[in-house]
Design an enzyme around this catalytic site. Structure first.
Site, short mmCIF file in Angstrom:
data_model
loop_
_atom_site.label_atom_id
_atom_site.label_comp_id
_atom_site.label_asym_id
_atom_site.label_seq_id
_atom_site.Cartn_x
_atom_site.Cartn_y
_atom_site.Cartn_z
CG HIS A 132 -1.75 -1.17 1.34
ND1 HIS A 132 -1.50 -2.17 2.23
CD2 HIS A 132 -2.83 -1.54 0.62
CE1 HIS A 132 -2.41 -3.12 2.06
NE2 HIS A 132 -3.23 -2.76 1.10
NE ARG A 148 21.48 -0.98 -38.42
CZ ARG A 148 20.74 -1.60 -37.51
NH1 ARG A 148 19.90 -0.93 -36.77
NH2 ARG A 148 20.85 -2.89 -37.32
CB THR A 194 20.41 -6.08 -42.62
OG1 THR A 194 19.90 -5.18 -41.66
CG2 THR A 194 19.40 -6.28 -43.72
CD GLN A 229 30.60 -6.29 -33.49
OE1 GLN A 229 31.03 -5.26 -33.00
NE2 GLN A 229 29.50 -6.87 -33.08
P1 ADP Z 1 22.67 -3.74 -40.14
O1 ADP Z 1 22.09 -2.83 -41.19
O2 ADP Z 1 21.63 -4.61 -39.52
O3 ADP Z 1 23.50 -2.99 -39.15
P2 ADP Z 1 25.09 -4.51 -41.50
O4 ADP Z 1 25.65 -3.21 -41.04
O5 ADP Z 1 25.93 -5.73 -41.26
O6 ADP Z 1 23.65 -4.75 -40.93
O7 ADP Z 1 24.85 -4.46 -43.06
C1 ADP Z 1 24.42 -3.31 -43.73
C2 ADP Z 1 24.31 -3.66 -45.22
O8 ADP Z 1 23.27 -4.59 -45.42
C3 ADP Z 1 23.94 -2.50 -46.09
O9 ADP Z 1 25.09 -1.76 -46.42
C4 ADP Z 1 23.34 -3.16 -47.31
O10 ADP Z 1 24.30 -3.49 -48.25
C5 ADP Z 1 22.80 -4.46 -46.75
N1 ADP Z 1 21.35 -4.47 -46.78
C6 ADP Z 1 20.50 -3.91 -45.92
N2 ADP Z 1 19.22 -4.16 -46.31
C7 ADP Z 1 19.29 -4.89 -47.44
C8 ADP Z 1 18.33 -5.48 -48.33
N3 ADP Z 1 17.03 -5.35 -48.11
N4 ADP Z 1 18.77 -6.17 -49.38
C9 ADP Z 1 20.10 -6.32 -49.61
N5 ADP Z 1 21.04 -5.78 -48.81
C10 ADP Z 1 20.65 -5.09 -47.74
MG MG Z 2 25.13 -1.91 -39.66
#
Ligand code: ADP
Ligand code: MG
Length: 582
Positions: A217, A541, A442, A401
C-alpha cells in the site's frame, strides 16, 4: 504515474466497471465489487476476498470457478467498506456460509469484521481468513499477526480449490489457514508508487539503493540496502523466506514448494524471469522441488517498482489444491487431462543435426569449401575496420564486425561439419546457419541465406564442378534479392551482386575459366559498389539517414566486392583444389 484517468476520485470505480465489462463471462458488478456471473451452487461455501483497489489482479481478477465467488473492492489502497463487503457476500452466499479472506491490515480487519457481524446476525455462518505471509512485517513466532502480501494468491487459490472439490465451510477454513501457515513472502522495492492524479510518489527509494520489506500500500520498506544485481536480489529474497523452512518429514512437508515471484507494478516480466532463473537454480541446488511456479504480476501496488518472492512449503493436500484447475480472468489453470503427449526428450540444437552420408568426392569438395570459408574469414578480418567505417557514415557502424563474426562462424561451423564427414552441400548449409547466427544484422541474415541457397545447388554425392560454382554463386545472389527485396539503385549489396552475377555468367560462358570469371566479375562488382557512393540509400538501416550516405559507397555492396575478389584470387591459386602454400 497513472496516465489515464477521468476523475482521480472515480478511478477505482471506473476501473472496476471496465473490468466487469471486459469479463462478462466471469463476473458481474455488485455494490462495491464483483461476484461470479453464475450462481453459487446451493450449500457451497462462498469465498469472498478483497481489499483495496490498486492491486490488480488481486482481488477482482481472481473471481471465477476454482477460486473466489466474489470480491468487494475498496478505494485505492483502502479497505472496502463493511456495506460493500456485505453486499458482495450476500450476493455470493447460497446456504453454504461465507469465508471472508483478506490481507491482514487494520482497515480490512475492521470492515470485513463488521460485515461478518452483520451476516452472522442474520444467521449466516462466516469464517475469517487473514493472510499474513510477509516475513518482514513481524517475527516468525507470531506468523498469523504479520501482514498479507502476495501470499493472498496462494491462500485464496487453495481455499477456492478446496471449495470447488466439495469442502464444507469447516474444511475450507482449515485448508485456508494451513496454506497461510505454510507460506512465506519477502519483497524489495526500487521506487514507490503514485496515487492516481497525485503529482508525487508516496515515497522514493534513494538512487542506488533498494528498500527491503515493502508493503503493498505504498508503505516504504523497513530498511534500505545498496541496490543489487538480479541474482543478488534473488538470493536476498530466497534466503529470507527459506529461513523459516520447516523440518521435512514424511507425510507433511517433504521439500516440495510452490513459488510465486510477484511483480509489484513496473518490474518487467523479463526482469522477473531473470530473477526467477536464479531462484530456480538455488532451489534445485538445495534439493527442493518447485511445483507450478507463478512468475508475473499477481498482487500489485499501482506502479510500484519492486517484487516479492513467496514460497509455500507444500504437503500432498496443499499441492493437490495448488494444482487444481481454476478459471478466472487473471488466474487460470487448465484441468488435467488436456492432451499433452509424452514428455519431450530432445530439442533442436544448432550444429547437432545428423550429418547426411556423403561420397568421398563430395567430401573433398567440402574440404575445399572450408578453405574458401577460412579465406573469407581472413579477408573479412583484414577489412573489418574499413567496412565498419563505411557503415558508420549512415548506418550503425557494425558492418565490419558483422562480416568478421559471420565469416568466422561460417568457417568454424563448416569445418566442424566437414570433420564429421559432411559433403559439399551440408557444409555450406551449416556455414550459412552459423553466418547469420553469429553476424546478426541485416547483412548477416542475407549472407546466411546466400550460403544456404548456394549449398542447395551442390549435393553430398558429386564433386563440385566449375559450372556448379557459377550456379551456386548465382543462386546465392538470387536468394539475397528474394529475401531482402531490394531493387537495383536502393544502395544495397544488390547493387554490386547483380552486376557481378551477370558478368560472371557472361565471362564463364565465353571462357569456361571459373577463377578468371569470378575475378573479372568481382572487378565489375567493385566498380558498381564504388558507384553507389553517388546515390542515397533507400533500404536497410541507412535509409533513415539516406542523404548522409551520399559520397560513401554502400558498405554491404563494397564488402561483397572485396570478398568476391578474394574468392577469384583463391580459385586462381588452387585450380585443382590444392591451395598454393605461401
Ligand atoms: P545492419 O544494417 O543490420 O546494421 P550490417 O551493417 O551488417 O547490418 O549491413 C548493412 C548492409 O546490409 C547494407 O550496407 C546493405 O548493403 C545491406 N542491406 C540492408 N538491407 C538490405 C536489403 N534489403 N537487401 C540487400 N542488402 C541489404
Ligand atoms: Mg550496420
Amino acid at each position: 504515474m497513472t496516465y489515464l484517468l477521468n476523475n482521480p476520485a472515480d478511478f477505482a470505480v471506473d476501473a472496476l466497471r471496465g473490468y466487469a465489462a471486459a469479463h462478462p463471462e466471469h463476473v458481474m458488478l455488485a455494490h462495491g465489487g464483483v461476484v461470479r456471473s453464475t450462481d453459487t451452487p446451493e450449500n457451497q461455501p462462498a469465498l469472498v476476498i478483497g481489499g483495496g483497489s490498486g492491486h490488480y489482479p488481486a482481488f477482482a481478477g481472481w473471481v471465477g470457478p476454482g477460486l473466489a465467488h466474489g470480491a468487494p473492492c475498496g478505494n485505492i489502497f483502502s479497505s472496502p467498506s463493511a456495506s460493500q463487503v456485505y453486499s458482495v457476500a450476500r450476493s455470493a452466499e447460497n446456504g453454504g456460509g461465507v469465508i471472508l479472506g483478506f490481507g491482514n491490515y487494520a482497515g480490512d480487519v475492521l470492515h470485513f469484521g463488521q460485515a461478518a457481524e452483520k451476516l452472522r446476525a442474520e444467521g449466516v455462518d462466516v469464517r475469517i481468513i487473514r493472510v499474513s505471509d510477509d516475513i518482514a512485517s513481524g517475527p516468525a513466532e507470531s506468523h498469523r499477526d504479520r501482514r498479507g502480501i502476495a501470499g493472498d494468491l496462494v491462500v485464496f487459490k487453495i481455499a477456492g480449490a478446496a471449495i470447488a472439490a466439495g469442502a464444507d465451510l469447516d474444511e475450507a477454513e482449515r485448508v485456508a489457514w494451513k496454506a497461510n501457515d505454510a507460506t512465506r513472502s519477502f519483497g524489495v522495492a526500487f521506487d514507490g508508487c503514485t496515487l492516481p492524479g497525485a503529482g508525487e510518489a508516496l515515497f522514493h527509494v534513494p538512487d542506488g539503493e533498494m528498500a527491503i520489506g515493502l508493503g503493498i500500500h505504498g508503505e516504504p520498506g523497513i530498511r534500505e540496502v545498496p541496490m543489487g544485481t538480479a541474482a543478488e536480489v534473488a538470493d536476498l529474497l530466497l534466503n529470507g523466506v527459506l529461513e523459516e523452512e520447516p523440518e521435512q518429514s514424511d507425510g507433511a512437508y517433504s521439500g516440495r514448494v510452490a513459488v510465486v515471484l510477484n511483480g509489484l507494478g513496473t518490474v518487467k516480466y523479463e526482469e522477473l524471469f531473470v530473477v526467477y532463473g536464479r531462484v530456480a537454480e538455488r532451489l534445485a541446488e538445495k534439493g527442493l522441488t518447485v511445483v507450478a511456479p507463478e512468475v508475473g504480476e499477481h498482487v500489485t501496488s499501482l506502479n510500484m517498482a519492486g517484487l516479492s518472492l513467496s514460497i509455500v512449503f507444500l504437503d500432498d493436500e496443499l499441492e493437490e489444491l495448488w494444482l487444481a484447475p481454476a478459471d478466472t480472468p487473471a488466474f487460470r489453470r487448465a484441468a488435467a487431462g488436456l492432451p499433452a503427449g509424452p514428455p519431450r526428450t530432445a530439442v533442436h540444437t544448432p550444429g547437432e543435426d545428423r550429418i547426411p552420408e556423403a561420397s568421398g568426392e563430395s567430401r573433398d569438395s567440402a574440404a575445399r569449401i572450408v578453405q574458401v570459408l577460412e579465406m573469407l574469414r581472413d579477408t573479412a578480418a583484414e577489412h573489418e575496420e574499413h567496412f565498419g567505417r563505411l557503415d558508420a557514415v549512415a548506418g550503425d557502424g557494425d558492418h565490419g564486425q558483422g562480416m568478421a563474426y559471420g565469416t568466422r562462424g561460417a568457417a568454424s561451423a563448416g569445418s566442424s561439419a566437414a570433420a564429421k564427414g559432411a559433403g559439399a552441400r551440408t557444409v555450406l548449409l551449416h556455414a550459412g546457419d552459423a553466418w547469420s547466427e553469429e553476424a546478426g544484422g541485416t547483412s548477416g541474415a542475407l549472407w546466411g541465406a546466400a550460403l544456404t541457397a548456394a549449398g542447395g545447388v551442390f549435393d553430398d554425392e558429386r564433386a563440385v564442378s566449375a559450372p556448379d560454382i557459377v550456379a551456386a554463386l548465382s543462386a546465392g545472389i538470387d536468394a539475397v534479392v528474394r529475401l531482402g527485396g531490394a531493387q537495383p539503385g536502393d544502395k544495397t549489396m544488390v547493387d554490386a551482386a547483380l552486376p557481378f552475377r551477370d558478368a560472371l555468367a557472361a565471362e564463364f560462358d565465353s571462357s569456361a575459366d571459373v577463377a578468371g570469371a569470378v575475378k573479372k566479375a568481382a572487378a565489375v562488382a567493385r566498380e558498381a559498389a564504388e558507384a553507389t557512393a553517388d546515390i542515397t540509400s533507400r533500404r536497410g538501416r541507412s535509409r533513415i539517414l539516406g542523404e548522409k550516405s551520399l559520397g560513401t559507397p554502400d558498405p554491404g555492396a563494397y564488402s561483397f566486392s572485396v570478398l568476391m575478389d578474394a574468392l577469384g584470387t583463391f580459385l586462381a591459386s588452387s585450380p585443382d583444389g590444392t591451395p598454393e602454400q605461401p
